[in-house]
Each structure stands twice: as structure tokens, then as C-alpha cells.
Design an enzyme around this catalytic site. Structure first.
Site, mmCIF file in Angstrom:
data_model
loop_
_atom_site.group_PDB
_atom_site.id
_atom_site.type_symbol
_atom_site.label_atom_id
_atom_site.label_comp_id
_atom_site.label_asym_id
_atom_site.label_seq_id
_atom_site.Cartn_x
_atom_site.Cartn_y
_atom_site.Cartn_z
ATOM 1 C CE LYS A 1 26.130 15.187 99.228
ATOM 2 N NZ LYS A 1 27.564 15.332 99.558
ATOM 3 C CG ASP B 1 30.515 13.522 99.433
ATOM 4 O OD1 ASP B 1 29.938 12.713 100.186
ATOM 5 O OD2 ASP B 1 30.575 14.743 99.661
ATOM 6 C CG ASP C 1 31.554 2.556 85.480
ATOM 7 O OD1 ASP C 1 30.810 1.545 85.533
ATOM 8 O OD2 ASP C 1 31.783 3.171 84.421
ATOM 9 C CE1 TYR D 1 20.725 5.258 87.115
ATOM 10 C CE2 TYR D 1 20.315 3.914 85.171
ATOM 11 C CZ TYR D 1 21.190 4.573 86.001
ATOM 12 O OH TYR D 1 22.537 4.549 85.720
ATOM 13 C CG ASP E 1 25.618 3.977 86.397
ATOM 14 O OD1 ASP E 1 26.045 2.918 85.906
ATOM 15 O OD2 ASP E 1 25.645 5.073 85.799
HETATM 16 C C1 IPM Z 1 25.244 -0.189 83.974
HETATM 17 C C2 IPM Z 1 25.128 0.697 82.768
HETATM 18 C C3 IPM Z 1 23.671 1.069 82.564
HETATM 19 C C4 IPM Z 1 23.209 1.808 83.812
HETATM 20 C C5 IPM Z 1 23.397 1.892 81.290
HETATM 21 C C6 IPM Z 1 23.928 1.199 80.056
HETATM 22 C C7 IPM Z 1 21.940 2.227 81.140
HETATM 23 O O1 IPM Z 1 25.946 1.811 82.888
HETATM 24 O O2 IPM Z 1 24.698 -1.299 83.950
HETATM 25 O O3 IPM Z 1 25.901 0.217 84.945
HETATM 26 O O4 IPM Z 1 23.319 3.037 83.884
HETATM 27 O O5 IPM Z 1 22.713 1.150 84.718
HETATM 28 MN MN MN Z 2 27.133 1.814 84.675
#
Ligand code: IPM
Ligand code: MN
Length: 353
Positions: free
Chosen positions: A188, A221, A249, A134, A245
Site C-alpha cells: 500500500k 485493495d 483467507d 505483527y 494474513d
Molecule cells: C494465520 C493465523 C495467525 C496469523 C493467527 C492465528 C495468529 O491467522 O496463520 O494466518 O494471524 O498469522
Molecule cells: Mn490468518
């Protein structure tokens, strides 16, 4: 308490309104006041003015006790512009080096995992928030030609590793978990033998200062596999920006999806300003319909209170959320909650007692 509010795009302002409603109600009950200032940043502002984050905005935001961010993302703005120009800029410029993402399955919320419930799905991800892929290091050579080269470099600093991991150990130490205190580093090291070697060495060194925390390690992984198979294995996970990130999710879906998951971008240093947000996007197709789920935003409000000097109020909101998911809401999906967005906010206010 002084809060800067960035409602943002799409359904962002709608869920923000519910979060603020709940914050005001709990503040009244707990005997403090919240002073809110709106900042109209986001896609519409950008399309009108060409400006993403106005000059001086960050210095202005620094004056607040915390920032609440609804959502950014606009259908008429190319992907990446607002994400990089607003969200990542704020995280970097305010040095919010912890991205804290609790993964907690609230009562009554459906998880796609068979035979797993609130007891099994209850862990926290401490994602590093300022380094790694990032950092924006890289570039093009011979762009647009057949010989094009592109690089994107992951960057880690000793200081960055240390402050993030130390915070993760402290957090694990303070967290009351009947299963015991365990911090799993997710990285990793078998392939990223430079950067993740630095992280690994820092982890081992910092671990010595926290003898009551069990230091643990998973490759990323394998972590994805275990998180689905045995989520109860995890207490606290410390991971890098990019991996964090991705795995949050996955974790977000285990806790009922983007209508529920929330996070905090935390600068824990003296005088640092932190920013709290629901994890889901701006969901533009639901804008103005009163169908979007505000639970994630209200959870972000609970985190804001917890980390900005009002932990009792934060815990009270968290408990009220669980009453509402456990006894009222039919689903956590937009349009299927059995209630409208504003009604869910009202139910949480009512459940505050
Ligand atoms: C999150 C989002 C952000 C990230 C994006 C929108 C830049 O996916 O907060 O997880 O990648 O951190
Ligand atoms: Mn995200």
C-alpha cells in the site's frame, strides 16, 4: 527424517494423524524413514499447567528437520493467548521469515468463483512472517480512562525486506508456470509512505538480480478485487505479514476453503527449522467425530516433504491428494466429504500407488 509433531487442540490431532499416516506411507515407498516426536503443547496443556511454550522448548524443536503443527485454539482459552504465546512465538523465535501459502484449486474441488477452475486458480503467496504489525510494538497510555491512547506500530527492516523479497524472487524463478514468471508485490505504497517505500525500493533493487522474473505491483485493495475477478493474473505474490494474513483467507476460500488450504513457516537459512500447518483452525465443535477434512493437513505434509529434502515424496503426495479430490470426495466441507476423516487419509495412501 526427524519431525517434531504438535497436534494441538480440537481437531488438530485428528488431521495430524492422517498427515502422518500419509507421510509414513510415502516414506516407505520412497525408501526413507520418518522419526516422529510428539509435543503436547496447546490449550489443554496451558489450562493444566499455565504454561504455553515451556522453557527450552524452542531449542529442543530446533533439533528437528521440520515441525508439523495441527491446530491451536481452545474454547476455554481467551483469544490471543495461544496464538501469540505459541504460534507467533514459534514463528518469531525460529525466525521463520517466510510464510508460504500455495493457492491451488485441486481437481473436483468447488470454488465460489463462477467459470474458474484449476487452470485459473493456481498461484502462491509469499507472506513475510516476522515483521510489520505483527512485531508487537506499541502500548497503552491512560488505559481504561476516557483519555486512553493505544498504539500498534508496523515495523520493517531493510534486512527483513531483502531476505523475504530475495526468497520470493528465487522461488518465482524456480516455479514452473506455463504463463511465465511474474512476482507481484502487494502493498500500500500510496498511503504507507515510509514502511512500504522501504519495501518498494528494496523490491526494485532485488529485482535487478532476477531479469527472467517480471516484477509487478498491486495495491492490496486492488489485489483483493483482481483475485476474485481474474485469479489467473497471479503467479507469485509477495506481501507483508498483515496483508498476507488477510489475502490468504480470501485466497483460501477460492481454493475450496479451510479444509484444503495449507501453509509453511519457513526458515530457509542453513540449519533453520521450518514448520508446516493446515491453515484452518482447531474447529473444536467437530472434535472426535471423524468428520473434519484432513486434506489441508495432508497438503501441509506434502509441503513439509518438499521443503525438507524429500521433494519427490512431496510431489507424490500432492498428486495423490488431487486423485482423491478429483475422483472420490463429494465435498471439502466437514461432514459432507462422503467419507470420514480417517477414510480420506486411507484414500490418499491408496492413491500414492
Ligand atoms: C494465520 C493465523 C495467525 C496469523 C493467527 C492465528 C495468529 O491467522 O496463520 O494466518 O494471524 O498469522
Ligand atoms: Mn490468518
Amino acid at each position: 527424517m526427524k519431525i517434531a509433531v504438535i497436534g494441538g487442540d480440537g481437531t488438530g490431532p485428528e488431521v495430524t494423524a492422517e498427515a502422518l499416516k500419509v507421510m509414513d506411507a510415502v516414506a516407505k515407498l520412497e525408501g526413507f524413514t520418518i522419526e516422529k516426536t510428539d509435543f503436547g503443547f496447546g490449550g489443554d496443556h496451558y489450562l493444566k499447567t499455565g504454561e504455553i511454550l515451556p522453557e527450552g522448548a524452542v531449542n529442543e524443536l530446533r533439533k528437528y528437520d521440520a515441525i508439523f503443527l495441527g491446530a491451536i485454539g481452545h474454547p476455554d482459552v481467551a483469544p490471543g493467548i495461544l496464538e501469540k504465546g505459541l504460534l507467533l512465538q514459534l514463528r518469531f523465535q525460529m525466525d521463520q521469515y517466510i510464510n508460504l501459502r500455495p493457492v491451488k484449486l485441486y481437481p473436483g474441488v468447488e470454488t465460489p468463483l463462477k467459470d474458474k477452475g484449476p487452470k485459473e486458480i493456481d498461484f502462491v503467496v509469499v507472506r513475510e512472517n516476522t515483521e510489520d504489525l505483527y512485531a508487537g510494538i506499541g502500548g497503552f497510555l491512560k488505559k481504561g480512562t476516557a483519555d486512553e491512547v493505544a498504539t500498534q506500530t508496523a515495523m520493517y527492516t531493510r534486512k527483513g525486506c531483502e531476505r523475504w523479497l530475495r526468497w520470493a524472487f528465487e522461488y518465482t524463478q524456480k516455479r514452473s508456470n506455463p504463463k511465465g514468471k511474474k512476482l507481484t508485490l502487494v502493498a500500500k505504497t500510496n498511503v504507507l509512505t515510509f514502511g512500504h517505500d522501504l519495501i518498494w525500493r528494496t523490491f526494485q533493487e532485488v529485482a535487478k538480480d532476477y531479469p527472467d522474473v517480471e516484477p509487478d505491483y498491486n495495491h492490496v485493495d486492488a489485489c483483493c478485487m483482481w483475485m476474485v475477478k481474474n485469479p489467473e493474473y497471479y503467479d507469485v505474490i509477495a506481501t507483508t505479514n498483515m496483508f498476507g494474513d488477510i489475502i490468504t483467507d480470501l485466497a483460501g476460500i477460492l481454493q475450496g476453503g479451510m479444509g484444503v488450504a495449507a501453509g509453511g513457516n519457513i526458515n530457509p537459512d542453513e540449519g533453520g527449522t521450518s514448520m508446516f500447518e493446515p491453515m484452518g483452525g482447531s474447529a473444536p465443535k467437530y472434535t472426535g467425530q471423524n468428520v473434519i477434512n484432513p486434506i489441508a493437513a495432508i497438503s501441509a505434509a506434502a509441503m513439509l516433504l518438499e521443503h525438507s529434502g524429500q521433494p519427490v515424496a512431496g510431489a507424490r503426495v500432492l498428486k495423490a491428494i488431487q486423485t482423491v479430490t478429483g475422483t472420490k470426495m463429494k465435498s471439502q466441507s466437514a461432514g459432507k466429504m462422503g467419507y470420514g476423516t480417517t477414510e480420506v487419509g486411507d484414500l490418499v495412501v491408496e492413491a500414492l500407488g
